[in-house]
Design an enzyme around this catalytic site. Structure first.
Site, mmCIF file in Angstrom:
data_model
loop_
_atom_site.group_PDB
_atom_site.id
_atom_site.type_symbol
_atom_site.label_atom_id
_atom_site.label_comp_id
_atom_site.label_asym_id
_atom_site.label_seq_id
_atom_site.Cartn_x
_atom_site.Cartn_y
_atom_site.Cartn_z
ATOM 1 N N TRP A 102 0.829 -1.211 0.000
ATOM 2 C CA TRP A 102 0.000 0.000 0.000
ATOM 3 C C TRP A 102 0.855 1.250 0.000
ATOM 4 O O TRP A 102 0.536 2.223 -0.683
ATOM 5 C CB TRP A 102 -1.023 -0.013 1.135
ATOM 6 C CG TRP A 102 -2.097 -1.017 0.867
ATOM 7 C CD1 TRP A 102 -2.369 -2.136 1.585
ATOM 8 C CD2 TRP A 102 -3.013 -1.026 -0.242
ATOM 9 N NE1 TRP A 102 -3.396 -2.836 0.995
ATOM 10 C CE2 TRP A 102 -3.812 -2.186 -0.110
ATOM 11 C CE3 TRP A 102 -3.232 -0.175 -1.320
ATOM 12 C CZ2 TRP A 102 -4.819 -2.507 -1.024
ATOM 13 C CZ3 TRP A 102 -4.239 -0.494 -2.237
ATOM 14 C CH2 TRP A 102 -5.018 -1.642 -2.084
ATOM 15 N N ASP A 172 -2.161 6.615 5.958
ATOM 16 C CA ASP A 172 -3.196 5.743 5.420
ATOM 17 C C ASP A 172 -3.598 4.776 6.540
ATOM 18 O O ASP A 172 -2.841 3.881 6.892
ATOM 19 C CB ASP A 172 -2.627 4.987 4.215
ATOM 20 C CG ASP A 172 -3.627 4.021 3.590
ATOM 21 O OD1 ASP A 172 -4.739 3.863 4.136
ATOM 22 O OD2 ASP A 172 -3.291 3.428 2.544
ATOM 23 N N LYS A 196 -13.062 -1.532 5.562
ATOM 24 C CA LYS A 196 -12.441 -2.415 6.547
ATOM 25 C C LYS A 196 -13.051 -2.196 7.933
ATOM 26 O O LYS A 196 -13.640 -3.096 8.484
ATOM 27 C CB LYS A 196 -10.929 -2.221 6.583
ATOM 28 C CG LYS A 196 -10.196 -2.916 5.433
ATOM 29 C CD LYS A 196 -9.878 -2.029 4.271
ATOM 30 C CE LYS A 196 -9.226 -2.780 3.123
ATOM 31 N NZ LYS A 196 -8.375 -1.943 2.305
HETATM 32 C C1 LIG Z 1 -7.727 -1.468 1.226
HETATM 33 C C2 LIG Z 1 -6.621 -0.492 1.340
HETATM 34 C C3 LIG Z 1 -6.436 0.545 0.398
HETATM 35 C C4 LIG Z 1 -7.238 0.677 -0.879
HETATM 36 O O1 LIG Z 1 -8.539 0.880 -0.727
HETATM 37 P P1 LIG Z 1 -9.488 1.054 -2.006
HETATM 38 O O2 LIG Z 1 -10.761 1.398 -1.368
HETATM 39 O O3 LIG Z 1 -9.518 -0.246 -2.733
HETATM 40 O O4 LIG Z 1 -8.924 2.139 -2.833
HETATM 41 C C5 LIG Z 1 -5.424 1.440 0.619
HETATM 42 N N1 LIG Z 1 -4.625 1.352 1.695
HETATM 43 C C6 LIG Z 1 -4.762 0.370 2.602
HETATM 44 C C7 LIG Z 1 -3.852 0.329 3.782
HETATM 45 C C8 LIG Z 1 -5.772 -0.573 2.455
HETATM 46 O O5 LIG Z 1 -5.920 -1.546 3.370
#
Ligand SMILES: *Cc1c(COP(=O)(O)O)cnc(C)c1O
Length: 359
Positions: A102, A172, A196
């Site tokens: 990521w 993030d 999530k």
């Molecule tokens: C799932 C995730 C993303 C991407 O999310 P999308 O909604 O598919 O763009 C980005 N960063 C992390 C840490 C993630 O777990």
């Protein structure tokens, strides 16, 4: 139907109580005779719902007044571009910490807009560890420092908040937001895709310090401009209304559980149980530096790796859903155990692991 436990990394399990409430009021939201899905985002009913939703999130995370909370359409990946567009503010370089897939996606996108300085990288440990903070080569002129607080794919999580002084810290938190109390004041910007720990996919939450807004790259599309989104209460255009509504139910559920300190304790306990089982077993193993093991995504492998597909298949037959690891992590297994995963799900998984090993 016997109970199924959903270990999916995302879209992930939602609290059962939240889905029951959504189901119960699907056709008749708050006694209004309509579904929350078919009400205009401009209607006062919807407006007061989102006001409450923001208030609940502010309360849960103790978000200081000088931060804006945005509910934006699209996943966290949109933020990979929005962040440089909005936060470079006349500078031409930003620091990124590379701790896995990521972080790398955020880096690739940022390179389209600025010089990216990789201030630290976990590459030499195959991303099983995080370089010690005192080794980071932060650029004192960086516009901001970006890191992924939890690498969802490998199961690697920061146990601390990096100290970057006056340089805004950007994180993030897609897969660990709301998993524990957080000192929001340490950050310039926090972002998270919803699917999530917040709600359904299609929505992202951005928490941003007000003074960072307003100096965007000239070509920034209107909808990518945080300030415009903030001025319009995230309703410049039609937001993903139903996802927003469900996020509101999740925040209310978290408050009802007693807040994030209690949630954090549960999460710590659940993860510890699973890692303890993996560590004492001769059959399973985890490769992440114990200091940085994720409490949200527990990855593990079989010493006899040829049995992994069978493990995943039989687990599913036993009601343990989506334990397969990510392709780019080379397969293996991953149990995503976000806030909505009850301890009983961990117990069932450990029982299954034990039975599989014995067989
Ligand atoms: C799932 C995730 C993303 C991407 O999310 P999308 O909604 O598919 O763009 C980005 N960063 C992390 C840490 C993630 O777990």
């Amino acid at each position: 139907m016997s109970q199924i436990y959903n270990f999916s990394a995302g879209p992930a399990a939602l609290p059962v109580e939240v889905m029951q409430q959504a189901q119960a009021e699907f056709l008749n939201w708050q006694g209004k005779g309509l579904s929350a899905m078919e009400i205009s985002h401009r209607h006062s009913w919807f407006m007061s719902m989102v006001e409450q939703t923001e208030q609940d999130l502010r309360e849960l995370l103790a978000i200081p007044k000088q931060y804006k909370v945005l509910f934006l359409a699209g996943g966290a990946s949109f933020q990979f571009a929005m962040i440089p567009m909005n936060l470079l503010r006349g500078k031409n370089s930003a620091d990124y910490i590379n701790t896995g897939i990521w972080s790398q996606k955020a880096i690739t996108e940022a390179k389209r807009y600025c010089q990216v300085n990789i201030a630290a990288s976990g590459e030499s440990s195959q991303f099983n560890s995080i370089p010690d903070f005192n080794q980071w080569q932060l650029n004192p002129h960086a516009a901001y420092v970006h890191y992924a607080a939890n690498e969802t794919i490998s199961g690697l999580e920061f146990p601390y908040i990096p100290e970057t002084g006056d340089i805004p810290l950007v994180t993030d938190m897609s897969s660990n937001i709301l998993s524990a109390p957080l000192d929001v004041s340490r950050f310039g910007l926090i972002y998270a895709g919803a699917q999530k720990n917040i709600g359904p996919s299609g929505l992202s939450v951005v928490i941003v310090r007000e003074d960072l807004l307003g100096d965007v790259l000239p070509f920034t599309p209107t909808l990518y401009n945080y300030q415009i989104q903030a001025e319009n209460n995230s309703m410049y255009n039609t937001p993903p209304t139903y996802a927003w509504y469900i996020a509101g139910l999740v925040f209310a559920w978290l408050k009802k559980q007693g807040g994030l300190a209690i949630i954090a304790e549960r999460n710590r306990h659940k993860a510890e149980k699973l890692y303890t089982y993996i560590d004492q077993s001769e059959f399973y193993f985890n490769t992440i530096d114990v200091r940085y093991r994720s409490k949200m995504n527990v990855t593990f492998r079989l010493k006899q790796s040829e049995l992994e597909p069978l493990f995943i298949k039989q687990a599913e037959q036993a009601g343990l859903f989506a334990l397969n690891g990510h392709k780019s992590a080379g397969g293996g297994m991953r149990a995503s155990i976000y806030n909505a995963m009850p301890e009983a799900g961990i117990d069932r998984l450990i029982e299954f692991m034990h039975a599989f090993k014995s067989k």
